[in-house]
Design an enzyme around this catalytic site. Structure first.
Site, mmCIF file in Angstrom:
data_model
loop_
_atom_site.group_PDB
_atom_site.id
_atom_site.type_symbol
_atom_site.label_atom_id
_atom_site.label_comp_id
_atom_site.label_asym_id
_atom_site.label_seq_id
_atom_site.Cartn_x
_atom_site.Cartn_y
_atom_site.Cartn_z
ATOM 1 N N THR A 70 0.843 -1.206 0.000
ATOM 2 C CA THR A 70 0.000 0.000 0.000
ATOM 3 C C THR A 70 0.875 1.252 0.000
ATOM 4 O O THR A 70 0.649 2.191 -0.789
ATOM 5 C CB THR A 70 -0.930 0.003 1.237
ATOM 6 O OG1 THR A 70 -1.735 -1.181 1.183
ATOM 7 C CG2 THR A 70 -1.822 1.218 1.269
ATOM 8 N N HIS A 202 4.747 -9.958 2.803
ATOM 9 C CA HIS A 202 3.905 -11.017 3.379
ATOM 10 C C HIS A 202 3.158 -11.819 2.330
ATOM 11 O O HIS A 202 2.500 -12.797 2.652
ATOM 12 C CB HIS A 202 2.981 -10.459 4.467
ATOM 13 C CG HIS A 202 1.776 -9.732 3.995
ATOM 14 N ND1 HIS A 202 0.558 -10.335 3.840
ATOM 15 C CD2 HIS A 202 1.594 -8.433 3.658
ATOM 16 C CE1 HIS A 202 -0.332 -9.453 3.437
ATOM 17 N NE2 HIS A 202 0.278 -8.290 3.317
ATOM 18 N N CYS A 329 -9.199 -7.441 2.957
ATOM 19 C CA CYS A 329 -9.548 -6.320 3.801
ATOM 20 C C CYS A 329 -11.010 -5.958 3.703
ATOM 21 O O CYS A 329 -11.542 -5.280 4.573
ATOM 22 C CB CYS A 329 -8.685 -5.130 3.428
ATOM 23 S SG CYS A 329 -8.467 -4.959 1.672
HETATM 24 N N1 PLP Z 1 -2.061 -4.882 -3.980
HETATM 25 C C1 PLP Z 1 -2.503 -6.146 -4.079
HETATM 26 C C2 PLP Z 1 -2.723 -6.735 -5.432
HETATM 27 C C3 PLP Z 1 -2.735 -6.897 -2.924
HETATM 28 O O1 PLP Z 1 -3.174 -8.146 -3.031
HETATM 29 C C4 PLP Z 1 -2.502 -6.293 -1.657
HETATM 30 C C5 PLP Z 1 -2.781 -7.023 -0.405
HETATM 31 O O2 PLP Z 1 -3.608 -7.867 -0.299
HETATM 32 C C6 PLP Z 1 -2.030 -4.975 -1.619
HETATM 33 C C7 PLP Z 1 -1.824 -4.308 -2.795
HETATM 34 C C8 PLP Z 1 -1.743 -4.292 -0.305
HETATM 35 O O3 PLP Z 1 -0.610 -4.863 0.274
HETATM 36 P P1 PLP Z 1 -0.141 -4.495 1.761
HETATM 37 O O4 PLP Z 1 -1.096 -5.198 2.647
HETATM 38 O O5 PLP Z 1 1.255 -5.045 1.851
HETATM 39 O O6 PLP Z 1 -0.163 -3.034 1.927
#
Ligand code: PLP
Length: 390
Positions: A70, A202, A329
């Site tokens: 993110t 992760h 989420c």
């Molecule tokens: N982009 C995609 C395609 C994702 O699957 C995710 C997380 O599920 C994210 C962005 C966000 O990642 P983070 O949780 O490391 O901020």
């Protein structure tokens, strides 16, 4: 527990645990400190940087550590727009991006007083972006194109190389959200027309809260978090345990990726799971591309028309199967996935769609047991949906 929830969210790799323990016990110091303890922590950070860089074919200086995808996405999009100054700017993206992309594009545009415009590439019924539509959209205002490499809900692989070639020809920066790709598929940014790439530790067995942004040498980016760390590109003391975990996870991913047979076997597991569920649950459908080459080996999105995804998720959880509805989420909300709706999946199917994702650790036995549980639960809930069609 059988973990089919986005890349082994419940089971740690021993080498990742060992890396975190080593840092917590031996490298507690601040990596920016000049004393010996600080420099030992710095060494952990730089070794991990090299591992993450090697995983994607970048140079170590092209890696900026962040708190996750993110933040990487935010830095990429806002950083490029800010570096352009006050000139009118267009961001070209897609309706199937993770909300991390969607939200930063919308918020930036709203706050810009009309200076920043967001345009969407069309997406087909199988969830693949129409790359041919990009050419006519590129113009002098195009600041950045942001297209995911693989979709987090359906596993649909996007034509990133073709999109990159078009951007390169027109001198437009390409950012790809490669969160779902990295660690599961080979990547060599040195041979691809990609300027910025976001990844999350992760999603390949690192720990939560660590990520990176690849910034191709020469790409102009204004930092969002000011500070001297990460070559002035991202201020703030580095998350040394998270970074070391990501380095260990990158090494493990490279060893696994060296044998293409692993990915084929993963796709075979996915297909076996899918076939069993489709056979056992009348009316169930797969949302996403048909062709194997267009799919990430670990992901399947199955629609159970007339069922409520959340009810099914809870029942599965009671029986020991972890899955998710849409983006993790947004689980817990009753809204159907905007990604599935953008693909043209009918609302009554989108309401009852679940994502199952395998990890490198998923076994055939787990797949068979999970499929049996999914079939049993879906049959039990059949007819309980409030979105029933005639
Ligand atoms: N982009 C995609 C395609 C994702 O699957 C995710 C997380 O599920 C994210 C962005 C966000 O990642 P983070 O949780 O490391 O901020």
């Amino acid at each position: 527990l059988i973990d089919l929830d986005n890349n082994a969210t419940t089971r740690p790799l021993p080498e990742v645990v060992a890396a975190v323990r080593r840092v917590l016990e031996e490298h507690w110091a601040n990596p920016s400190s000049v004393h010996r303890a600080g420099q030992a922590a710095r060494r952990e950070v730089e070794l991990a940087r090299r591992s993450v860089a090697t995983l994607i074919g970048a140079g170590p200086k092209e890696i900026v550590f962040t708190s996750g995808a993110t933040e990487s996405i935010d830095l990429a999009i806002r950083g490029v727009l800010a570096a352009r100054g006050d000139a009118p700017a267009t961001v070209i993206t897609t309706p199937i991006e993770h909300e991390a992309v969607r939200e930063v594009c919308n918020a930036t545009s709203e706050a810009s007083g009309g200076r920043v415009r967001v345009r969407m590439l069309p997406v087909g019924r199988e969830g693949v972006v129409d790359a041919a539509a990009l050419g006519p959209m590129l113009d002098a205002t195009s600041a950045i194109v942001s297209v995911q490499w693989a979709n987090n809900e359906t596993g649909a692989v996007q034509p990133i190389e073709r999109i990159g070639a078009m951007c390169r020809e027109r001198g437009v920066v390409l950012h790809t959200d490669a969160t779902q790709w990295i660690g599961k598929m080979p990547c060599d940014v040195s041979a691809l027309p990609i300027d910025l790439l976001s990844l999350s530790g992760h999603k390949f067995h690192g720990i939560k809260g660590s990520g990176a942004l690849y910034v191709r040498r020469g790409v102009r980016l204004r930092p969002v978090l000011r500070g001297t760390q990460e070559l002035d590109r991202r201020g703030g003391t580095e998350n040394v345990p998270g970074i070391a975990a990501m380095g260990a996870a990158a090494e493990a991913a490279m060893a696994w990726l060296a044998d293409a047979g692993h990915r084929e076997r993963g796709a075979d597991h996915r297909d076996a799971f899918e076939s069993a569920v489709l056979e056992g649950v009348p009316g169930a459908v797969v949302n996403g591309p048909r062709e194997r080459a267009m799919r990430l080996w670990n992901t399947t999105n199955i629609g159970f028309p007339r069922l409520e995804a959340e009810a099914l998720l809870l029942l599965l959880s009671e029986r020991g199967v972890c899955a998710s509805a849409g983006a993790a989420c947004s689980s817990g909300s009753l809204d159907p996935s905007p990604v599935l709706l953008a693909m043209g999946v009918p609302p009554e199917v989108a309401h009852g769609s679940l994502r199952f994702s395998l990890s490198r650790l998923t076994t055939r036995d787990e797949i068979d047991r999970a499929a049996a549980v999914v079939i049993e639960c879906a049959r039990k809930l059949a007819g309980s949906s409030t979105h029933a069609t005639a």
